[in-house]
Design an enzyme around this catalytic site. Sequence first.
Site: not given
Length: 274
Positions: A66, A102
């Site tokens: 990420k 997220d």
Amino acid sequence: MTDRYAVIGNPIAHSKSPALHAAFARQCGQDIRYEAILGPLDGFRASVEAFRQAGGRGMNVTVPFKEEAFRLATRLSDRAARAGAVNTLLFADAEIVGDNTDGAGLVRDITINLGCALAGKRILLLGAGGASRGVIAPLLAEQPAALAIANRTAVKAETLAAQFADIAPVEGGDFGRYAGRNFDVVINATSASLSGQSLPLPAGLFASGALAYDMMYGKGETPFLQLAREQGAGRCADGLGMLVEQAAEAFFVWRGVRPVTGRVLADLRAKLAA
Ligand code: NDP
């Protein structure tokens, strides 16, 4: 022509993303193909480029890439810039747009699926790693009464809290700092449960009727939720809904259509329990 998408991570074999996006595409009548790609630990950038050159339209990015995806993006959404990490890439002409879904996934799971409004609530976030960082701005956008971060390494929580001080006051410290206080929502964003370790939560942390939320999920009750129940949390939820909602948000970013998630989440829950 069928549009291609993929999730890249290492490991990747157990990713639920291909099944989730296939279900969303069926439901929304979108002609897409979605695959899982095992990214070599030293070859993330090359794998993304190869998929893009082959006509890929976008990718989901998972552990451990990420932060690398954040650096690879040529343009970032505000929420990705704040998170310091990217879990969704969109290939748009010459640009690689990095986004992070997220936090939106977590907030949607708590406020819509669980029906727990965050406005005016006192929230305690456990952990100061990537997952924690990614959800702070979206949590603050809900205008809670307070947001505090507790972490094993206190300085990391303090540093993280300071990075969001321009949005709202955020407090940070070790677990002991919160002894004698209680919260309406306690979210576990540590990876302690992965190694079966329990957290040193001070007694009395959960206010009456408090929600305990574990970003981790699994077949049974997670160690954090077990502890929370024993310590009097009114309601417990694991992170399966967050997983489904962050995927739905990525699907929306790519396709401009928002899937209805209830049935997809229920099916995934049933599969996990089987
Ligand atoms: P990181 O490795 O970046 O951070 C780990 C955090 O956990 C740190 O704050 C670390 O504290 C803390 N920690 C680790 N072990 C212990 C322990 N034994 N006791 C106390 N604290 C501990 O991980 P991520 O932030 O990326 O991920 C955290 C969790 O969130 C994972 O379980 C992941 O699966 C989950 N997650 C779930 C998602 C979903 O969609 N449901 C999405 C993203 C993440 P310290 O700083 O002291 O080392």
